[in-house]
Design a protein around this motif. Structure first.
Motif, mmCIF file in Angstrom:
data_model
loop_
_atom_site.group_PDB
_atom_site.id
_atom_site.type_symbol
_atom_site.label_atom_id
_atom_site.label_comp_id
_atom_site.label_asym_id
_atom_site.label_seq_id
_atom_site.Cartn_x
_atom_site.Cartn_y
_atom_site.Cartn_z
ATOM 1 N N THR A 67 0.804 -1.225 0.000
ATOM 2 C CA THR A 67 0.000 0.000 0.000
ATOM 3 C C THR A 67 0.840 1.279 0.000
ATOM 4 O OG1 THR A 67 -0.177 -0.015 2.430
ATOM 5 C CG2 THR A 67 -1.904 -1.154 1.186
ATOM 6 N N LEU A 68 1.796 1.387 0.910
ATOM 7 C CA LEU A 68 2.575 2.623 1.035
ATOM 8 C C LEU A 68 3.814 2.646 0.143
ATOM 9 C CD1 LEU A 68 2.473 3.118 4.920
ATOM 10 C CD2 LEU A 68 0.822 3.830 3.187
ATOM 11 N N ARG A 69 4.413 1.506 -0.100
ATOM 12 C CA ARG A 69 5.670 1.457 -0.833
ATOM 13 C C ARG A 69 5.535 1.668 -2.346
ATOM 14 N NH1 ARG A 69 10.910 -0.271 -1.172
ATOM 15 N NH2 ARG A 69 11.358 -1.502 -3.044
ATOM 16 N N PRO A 70 4.538 1.090 -3.034
ATOM 17 C CA PRO A 70 4.485 1.200 -4.494
ATOM 18 C C PRO A 70 4.479 2.648 -4.971
ATOM 19 C CG PRO A 70 2.972 -0.494 -3.760
ATOM 20 C CD PRO A 70 3.447 0.222 -2.521
ATOM 21 N N ALA A 71 5.368 2.940 -5.912
ATOM 22 C CA ALA A 71 5.468 4.275 -6.502
ATOM 23 C C ALA A 71 6.255 4.175 -7.795
ATOM 24 C CB ALA A 71 6.133 5.264 -5.543
ATOM 25 N N VAL A 72 6.038 5.135 -8.662
ATOM 26 C CA VAL A 72 6.803 5.247 -9.901
ATOM 27 C C VAL A 72 7.385 6.645 -9.956
ATOM 28 C CG1 VAL A 72 6.709 5.254 -12.416
ATOM 29 C CG2 VAL A 72 5.379 3.573 -11.136
ATOM 30 N N PHE A 73 8.709 6.724 -10.118
ATOM 31 C CA PHE A 73 9.401 8.005 -10.206
ATOM 32 C C PHE A 73 10.014 8.109 -11.597
ATOM 33 C CE2 PHE A 73 9.570 6.552 -5.800
ATOM 34 C CZ PHE A 73 8.997 7.626 -5.141
ATOM 35 N N ALA A 74 9.696 9.186 -12.299
ATOM 36 C CA ALA A 74 10.153 9.332 -13.675
ATOM 37 C C ALA A 74 10.676 10.741 -13.918
ATOM 38 C CB ALA A 74 9.014 9.021 -14.645
ATOM 39 N N ASN A 75 11.779 10.828 -14.650
ATOM 40 C CA ASN A 75 12.266 12.110 -15.141
ATOM 41 C C ASN A 75 12.634 11.946 -16.612
ATOM 42 O OD1 ASN A 75 14.868 10.909 -15.218
ATOM 43 N ND2 ASN A 75 15.308 11.616 -13.145
ATOM 44 N N ILE A 79 13.409 5.938 -15.465
ATOM 45 C CA ILE A 79 12.218 5.627 -14.678
ATOM 46 C C ILE A 79 12.618 4.669 -13.563
ATOM 47 C CG2 ILE A 79 11.586 3.749 -16.269
ATOM 48 C CD1 ILE A 79 8.650 4.288 -15.529
ATOM 49 N N ARG A 80 12.047 4.886 -12.393
ATOM 50 C CA ARG A 80 12.305 4.014 -11.245
ATOM 51 C C ARG A 80 10.966 3.482 -10.743
ATOM 52 N NH1 ARG A 80 13.297 5.367 -5.611
ATOM 53 N NH2 ARG A 80 13.276 7.550 -6.245
ATOM 54 N N ILE A 81 10.814 2.174 -10.790
ATOM 55 C CA ILE A 81 9.572 1.507 -10.414
ATOM 56 C C ILE A 81 9.766 0.866 -9.046
ATOM 57 C CG2 ILE A 81 7.855 -0.217 -11.077
ATOM 58 C CD1 ILE A 81 9.058 -0.003 -13.949
ATOM 59 N N ARG A 82 9.058 1.328 -8.059
ATOM 60 C CA ARG A 82 9.160 0.778 -6.714
ATOM 61 C C ARG A 82 7.931 -0.088 -6.451
ATOM 62 N NH1 ARG A 82 10.053 5.043 -2.085
ATOM 63 N NH2 ARG A 82 7.775 5.025 -2.009
ATOM 64 N N ASN A 83 8.110 -1.383 -6.599
ATOM 65 C CA ASN A 83 7.052 -2.363 -6.371
ATOM 66 C C ASN A 83 7.137 -2.900 -4.951
ATOM 67 O OD1 ASN A 83 5.851 -2.094 -8.864
ATOM 68 N ND2 ASN A 83 6.974 -3.773 -9.807
#
Length: 212
Positions: A67-75, A79-83
């Motif tokens: 729930t809290l950890r998943p995120a996608v960071f892109a510039n 791209i950084r996919i935090r599953n």
């Protein structure tokens, strides 16, 4: 004579994509389980406090992971996919495309596929957006734009996950056109800070139940 120092690679701020519903749900679950677990630890007798502690150590990291950890960071470079259990980092030049059907998926040049947990596909929201588009077309069957129309309505008639996928796909296309994208290989890092506590708690819970 010393050679001039090459200019540093420009850095770009990351855009973060996350699920607001997942964040809210995760916080509420942690608060609820924390209240129940702490109450059992201080008021329980016998093995109950230890079972509560082992249960919290097992369940809380899993709630955080999903729930809290998943995120996608892109510039503009990568791209950084935090599953839930791992983080995948790659340059845009390694990405073929991003697609959202029943789940949001990213495809790489090497044929690998990664799911973007931070961008869940809501069939209900997608159907609602489709109904809004249908209603809009029925109101104006010739596709004319009213002087009273709000251009923000177009975004409102697209599901949030689809809008995020469109933004990511635009970055992929810019990289393919040579306008963006850094160099480097795909990097995968396992989230041991989540895995280890959950495994330790599960082992402790099994041992406590077995010896009881």
């Amino acid at each position: 004579m010393t050679s001039p120092t090459p200019p540093a690679e420009p850095t770009y701020a990351d855009r973060a994509f996350r699920s607001p519903a997942g964040l809210v749900g995760g916080v509420l679950l942690i608060l609820l389980l924390g209240w129940m677990g702490i109450d059992a630890m201080f008021r329980g007798s016998g093995r109950v406090p230890w079972l509560a502690l082992a249960g919290l150590l097992t369940i809380v990291p899993l709630i955080v992971a999903f729930t809290l950890r998943p995120a996608v960071f892109a510039n503009e470079q990568r791209i950084r996919i935090r599953n839930p259990f791992r983080t995948i980092t790659m340059p845009w030049t390694s990405v073929v495309g991003v697609r959202a059907r029943f789940s949001t998926e990213l495809f790489t040049q090497g044929g690998a596929k990664y799911q973007l947990w931070a961008l869940p596909v809501s069939i209900r929201q997608r159907k609602k957006a489709a109904r809004q588009q249908t209603r809009k077309s029925q109101d104006d069957p010739y596709g004319r734009t009213s002087v009273h129309a709000d251009v923000r309505d177009a975004k409102a008639r697209v599901a949030d996950s689809d809008h995020a996928v469109a933004d990511l796909q635009e970055m992929v296309e810019r990289a393919a056109a040579g306008g963006a994208g850094g160099a480097g290989a795909v990097e995968v890092r396992w989230a041991y800070e989540v895995i280890v506590p959950a495994v330790v708690g599960a082992v402790a819970l099994v041992v406590l139940l077995a010896v009881g």
